[in-house]
Design an enzyme around this catalytic site. Structure first.
Site, PDB file in Angstrom:
ATOM      1  N   GLY A  98      16.670  -7.270  33.991  1.00 38.81           N
ATOM      2  CA  GLY A  98      17.727  -6.945  33.394  1.00 38.81           C
ATOM      3  C   GLY A  98      18.670  -8.295  33.251  1.00 38.81           C
ATOM      4  O   GLY A  98      18.661  -8.663  32.163  1.00 38.81           O
ATOM      5  N   GLY A  99      19.206  -8.806  34.230  1.00 40.90           N
ATOM      6  CA  GLY A  99      20.057 -10.012  34.195  1.00 40.90           C
ATOM      7  C   GLY A  99      19.061 -11.170  33.343  1.00 40.90           C
ATOM      8  O   GLY A  99      19.902 -11.927  32.784  1.00 40.90           O
TER       9      GLY A  99
ATOM     10  N   ASP B 169      16.619   2.757  30.839  1.00 44.25           N
ATOM     11  CA  ASP B 169      17.976   2.937  31.222  1.00 44.25           C
ATOM     12  C   ASP B 169      18.390   2.358  32.275  1.00 44.25           C
ATOM     13  O   ASP B 169      17.667   2.091  33.122  1.00 44.25           O
ATOM     14  CB  ASP B 169      18.373   4.567  31.256  1.00 44.25           C
ATOM     15  CG  ASP B 169      18.910   5.081  29.739  1.00 44.25           C
ATOM     16  OD1 ASP B 169      19.107   4.343  28.954  1.00 44.25           O
ATOM     17  OD2 ASP B 169      18.578   6.308  29.879  1.00 44.25           O
ATOM     18  N   ASP B 170      19.600   1.836  32.479  1.00 43.36           N
ATOM     19  CA  ASP B 170      20.226   1.505  33.934  1.00 43.36           C
ATOM     20  C   ASP B 170      20.292   2.859  34.643  1.00 43.36           C
ATOM     21  O   ASP B 170      20.596   3.860  34.035  1.00 43.36           O
ATOM     22  CB  ASP B 170      21.565   0.860  33.658  1.00 43.36           C
ATOM     23  CG  ASP B 170      22.089   0.131  34.976  1.00 43.36           C
ATOM     24  OD1 ASP B 170      21.261   0.195  36.115  1.00 43.36           O
ATOM     25  OD2 ASP B 170      22.955  -0.822  34.939  1.00 43.36           O
ATOM     26  N   GLU B 171      20.051   2.729  35.935  1.00 39.30           N
ATOM     27  CA  GLU B 171      19.636   3.887  36.817  1.00 39.30           C
ATOM     28  C   GLU B 171      21.273   4.486  37.014  1.00 39.30           C
ATOM     29  O   GLU B 171      21.335   5.637  37.532  1.00 39.30           O
ATOM     30  CB  GLU B 171      19.146   3.802  37.973  1.00 39.30           C
ATOM     31  CG  GLU B 171      19.810   2.817  39.196  1.00 39.30           C
ATOM     32  CD  GLU B 171      19.732   1.225  38.809  1.00 39.30           C
ATOM     33  OE1 GLU B 171      19.319   0.958  37.979  1.00 39.30           O
ATOM     34  OE2 GLU B 171      20.304   0.496  39.620  1.00 39.30           O
TER      35      GLU B 171
ATOM     36  N   GLY C 116      16.508  -9.230  40.057  1.00 34.16           N
ATOM     37  CA  GLY C 116      16.931 -10.612  40.013  1.00 34.16           C
ATOM     38  C   GLY C 116      15.601 -11.314  39.458  1.00 34.16           C
ATOM     39  O   GLY C 116      15.385 -12.528  39.793  1.00 34.16           O
TER      40      GLY C 116
ATOM     41  N   HIS D  75      12.562   5.067  39.834  1.00 36.04           N
ATOM     42  CA  HIS D  75      13.442   4.155  40.421  1.00 36.04           C
ATOM     43  C   HIS D  75      13.580   4.248  41.844  1.00 36.04           C
ATOM     44  O   HIS D  75      13.774   5.313  42.383  1.00 36.04           O
ATOM     45  CB  HIS D  75      14.907   4.294  39.590  1.00 36.04           C
ATOM     46  CG  HIS D  75      15.748   2.750  39.763  1.00 36.04           C
ATOM     47  ND1 HIS D  75      16.370   3.086  40.856  1.00 36.04           N
ATOM     48  CD2 HIS D  75      15.889   2.072  39.028  1.00 36.04           C
ATOM     49  CE1 HIS D  75      17.025   1.517  40.992  1.00 36.04           C
ATOM     50  NE2 HIS D  75      16.714   1.030  39.739  1.00 36.04           N
TER      51      HIS D  75
ATOM     52  N   LYS E 159      12.757  16.611  62.715  1.00 36.54           N
ATOM     53  CA  LYS E 159      13.593  16.003  63.697  1.00 36.54           C
ATOM     54  C   LYS E 159      13.193  14.636  64.448  1.00 36.54           C
ATOM     55  O   LYS E 159      14.165  14.301  64.901  1.00 36.54           O
ATOM     56  CB  LYS E 159      13.487  17.402  64.887  1.00 36.54           C
ATOM     57  CG  LYS E 159      14.752  17.547  65.544  1.00 36.54           C
ATOM     58  CD  LYS E 159      14.682  18.818  66.423  1.00 36.54           C
ATOM     59  CE  LYS E 159      13.879  18.689  67.762  1.00 36.54           C
ATOM     60  NZ  LYS E 159      14.005  19.888  68.342  1.00 36.54           N
TER      61      LYS E 159
END
Ligand code: 1AE
Length: 410
Positions: A356-357, A171-173, A334, A261, A95
């Site tokens: 990734g990119g 894997d991509d999430e 990035g 992740h 709370k």
């Protein structure tokens, strides 16, 4: 303080009596009321009562939020909650998380509470052993463009990533159970591509397959993936809760590393006033719940976390904590080869460089994307520097990456 878990909060208020506020929390989140209790009942309730350990008041600071605030430490008796993270979190910030400008910065759990948490099964050292790389930073590649693609496309993507010399592929999430690339068939196809690449590169790699679906099916899905050959799993911890990670990590049959992740973390840590501090959210709690690797934004990429907070996450994953193994820090989002020097400067060699990119977007293709990172890591470790290394024959992939993205120097 034996038998207590200690929470540290930052509380903002221009007028409040912070000592009174702290007492209100310590009492309100434990026995409910204190002063009104008859003496006999007080004696009985004493063992359940929260204790204010400190209240550090700070005047308004224009360089921060410009508001008056206090850092408050409160100890909660272990007696009040069961030995699980949902119970602890609801006790210390249930709370209260909705009650004005207050942020939970840290939790120091007692040895007794920690004894219910084996933590990472493999940890940093275990992951290094599995890929047989002891000294350099590891390199992880992230699948991109996965939705709507069929198995042969995915398999080829995997193969190209593996050829680039990466140690892990995740894997991509956002890849969930789907008709084109269902879990077990995906694992079989990707591990087949991993073996084919290993015959060429001689390099071992881990494939962290995304374990998804209803909470009640997670462990079964993980076991199915492992039976199909998966040697690591990816898990979107915050959408399920830490307890779901804890259940997977303490399960003896799920005997592969778990990469956590950080999806949804931005709903909790970035505000100075609300939520849970990054080092607790993505550091200590992930490790306690059993993550072997933890992804989080870096100070330099496309999703930026301030450097001080970022290094606090790293410390929470690596510093001594209740005999737990350390978790591999994976600063992400990035990332391109021109950032590798900064990553190694700030994180040392016990880090996973993750992109990734920055791999798939390489002008010479995905395999060259991985090679450019490996060349950047080698050049940083041997001290030659990226620009010099890019001129060397054989390092054309690094040269092309630097042309595309530049080198960031702070
Ligand atoms: C902070 C998580 C990063 C991540 O999961 C991801 O997919 C990054 O992709 P790139 O490297 O930004 O393309």
């Amino acid at each position: 303080m034996t038998g207590y878990c200690i929470a540290t909060y930052r509380c903002f208020d221009d007028k409040a009596d912070f000592h009174k506020k702290a007492t209100g929390i310590a009492v309100g989140l434990t026995v409910g009321s204190w002063t009104e209790l008859p003496e006999a009942q007080k004696a009985e309730m004493e063992k359940h009562l929260g204790k204010v350990l400190s209240v550090e008041e700070h005047a308004a600071d224009a360089s921060k939020t410009g508001e008056r605030y206090a850092d408050i430490k409160i100890a909660y008796p272990d007696l009040n909650f069961s030995k699980d993270l949902p119970a602890l979190l609801v006790t210390v910030f249930g709370k209260l998380s909705m009650d004005g400008k207050i942020k939970l910065l840290d939790l120091e759990v007692s040895d007794s509470f920690a004894s219910g948490f084996p933590g990472p099964k493999f940890g940093l050292e275990g992951v290094r052993s599995l890929v047989d790389v002891q000294k350099r930073p590891l390199l992880m590649s992230i699948f991109k463009s996965v939705i709507g693609h069929d198995m042969s496309n995915l398999k080829e993507q995997f193969y190209q990533q593996a050829l680039g010399g990466v140690d892990l592929i995740k894997d991509d999430e956002i890849l969930f159970e789907n008709e084109l690339t269902p879990l077990e068939k995906r694992v079989e196809a990707c591990m087949d591509a991993a073996r084919k690449a290993e015959r060429e590169t001689g390099q071992k790699l881990l494939y962290a397959v995304n374990i998804t679906g209803p909470t009640s099916k997670l462990a079964d899905n993980a076991r199915k993936a492992i039976a199909a050959g998966a040697n690591a799993i990816l898990f979107n911890v915050l959408s399920y809760g830490y307890d779901a990670l804890h259940e997977l990590s303490k399960d003896a049959s799920i005997n592969v590393p778990i990469a956590a992740h950080p999806a949804m973390a931005g709903a909790s840590y970035p505000s100075p006033h609300y939520g849970i501090g990054a080092s607790l959210l993505l550091g200590k709690l992930m490790r306690l719940a059993g993550a072997d690797l933890v992804l989080f934004p870096s100070p330099y990429g496309s999703v930026v976390m301030p450097k001080e907070e970022n290094l606090a996450v790293k410390h929470a994953l690596l510093k001594p904590l209740h005999e737990l193994k350390t978790s591999f820090p994976v600063p992400s989002a990035g990332i391109h080869p021109g950032l590798v020097e900064l990553i190694i400067r700030d994180f040392g060699t016990d880090v996973v460089v993750n992109a990734g990119g920055g791999i798939h977007g390489h002008p010479m293709g995905t395999a060259a994307g991985g090679q450019a990172f490996r060349q950047a890591i080698d050049a940083t470790l041997d001290g030659s520097g990226l620009r010099e290394a890019a001129k060397r024959p054989g390092n054309e992939a690094l040269a092309a990456a630097i042309d595309a993205w530049g080198i960031r120097e702070e």
